[in-house]
Enzyme design. Structure first.
Site, short mmCIF file in Angstrom:
data_model
loop_
_atom_site.label_atom_id
_atom_site.label_comp_id
_atom_site.label_asym_id
_atom_site.label_seq_id
_atom_site.Cartn_x
_atom_site.Cartn_y
_atom_site.Cartn_z
N GLU A 108 0.96 -1.21 -0.06
CA GLU A 108 -0.07 0.00 0.00
C GLU A 108 0.81 1.09 -0.05
O GLU A 108 1.68 1.25 0.89
CB GLU A 108 -0.80 0.14 1.31
CG GLU A 108 -1.98 1.26 1.36
CD GLU A 108 -2.41 1.38 2.65
OE1 GLU A 108 -3.43 2.10 2.62
OE2 GLU A 108 -1.93 0.76 3.57
N GLU A 132 -11.45 2.68 6.35
CA GLU A 132 -10.24 3.07 7.27
C GLU A 132 -10.28 4.68 7.60
O GLU A 132 -9.46 5.26 7.27
CB GLU A 132 -8.87 2.73 6.71
CG GLU A 132 -7.60 2.57 7.57
CD GLU A 132 -6.46 2.09 7.04
OE1 GLU A 132 -5.83 1.15 7.73
OE2 GLU A 132 -5.83 2.73 6.03
N GLN A 145 -9.47 1.09 -0.09
CA GLN A 145 -9.75 1.61 1.24
C GLN A 145 -10.10 3.12 1.05
O GLN A 145 -9.72 3.88 -0.03
CB GLN A 145 -8.50 1.72 2.32
CG GLN A 145 -8.42 0.05 2.68
CD GLN A 145 -7.00 -0.13 3.58
OE1 GLN A 145 -5.98 0.78 3.38
NE2 GLN A 145 -7.08 -0.65 4.52
#
Length: 262
Positions: free
Chosen positions: A143, A240, A204
């Protein structure tokens, strides 16, 4: 319609961690993710998932010494044995919770560090981990993280991440595309999503700039969710974000998609 996973590290902090599973299920989530499960027995987390009817969408490999400020070790030369041990522990938890996505954090690299050595270490560790994960039908993820929230993090942009995936050369290594981090570092999220979609293994979201609910902020998430649908994304969208106040009280954004989670 997107399927959402509540991030239990950031959401439902008004509850003890093991009680967050039931709280998320009561609010209509059918999947969860979090940063790290390792403070709790794998069997206990698996039990909470079963009792709440939840799918474990994602969690991270152990990050090194988090309390001391470490944020992953995959790109840190000299930590290869520790990385292998951390992978073994993560795979134990993944098997217990039937989780099929694991995120390996790269780590913080000093400004004067040998970035070539860090890159080579990262590629080697990821290749090793991806092959181990493939044996259990698990997708390994990396990520890009923005430098405002995490100065010194080795991986920062979408293109850098996809170039590393190409260098590793394992089909089960994908990129975790967090719209919050991408907007801060690069913007142009829709075009980046379209360009790299084949290599995206998890998505996310969070509001920008303050990482609160994905509602009243500079990103039009309803538009981005439609883009995900158009591209055929069938994974989970991890939530998130840090709620402004109580988690349940801030879920108005979730209502249009709540019934589609069933």
């Amino acid at each position: 319609m997107p399927r959402f996973a509540a991030n239990l590290t950031m959401m439902y902090s008004e509850h003890a961690f093991l009680d967050r599973f039931a709280a998320a299920a009561r609010d209509g989530f059918r999947a969860v993710e979090y940063l790290f499960p390792y403070e709790y027995p794998a069997a206990e987390i698996a039990r909470r998932l079963r009792e709440s009817g939840l799918t474990q969408a994602l969690f991270n490999l152990p990050p090194g010494d988090w309390a001391a400020g470490e944020r992953g070790i995959a790109a840190l030369p000299g930590r290869e044995t520790e990385f292998e041990d951390s992978l073994a522990l993560a795979l134990h938890y993944a098997t217990a919770t039937d989780c099929h996505r694991l995120h390996a954090m790269a780590g913080l690299v000093p400004v004067d560090a040998d970035r070539t050595a860090a890159h080579e270490t990262y590629v080697s560790n990821l290749r090793f981990a991806a092959r181990r994960c493939a044996q259990r039908a698990i997708t390994l993820l990396i990520e890009p993280i923005n430098t405002r929230d995490m100065p010194g993090y080795f991986l920062n942009t979408q293109q850098q991440a996809h170039d590393i995936v190409l260098a590793v050369g394992e089909p089960n290594l994908k990129v975790q595309m967090d719209a919050y981090h991408c907007q801060i570092m690069e913007g142009d999220i829709t075009m980046r999503l379209r360009k790299h979609f084949a290599g995206v293994g998890h998505v996310q979201i969070a509001g920008v700039p303050d990482r609160h609910e994905p509602d009243d902020n500079e990103l039009n998430y309803a538009f981005l969710f439609a883009q995900l649908d158009a591209l055929g994304y069938d994974g989970y969208v991890g939530c998130e974000y840090r709620p402004r106040a109580g988690t349940s009280d801030g879920l108005a954004w979730f209502q249009p998609w709540k019934e589609a989670q069933r």
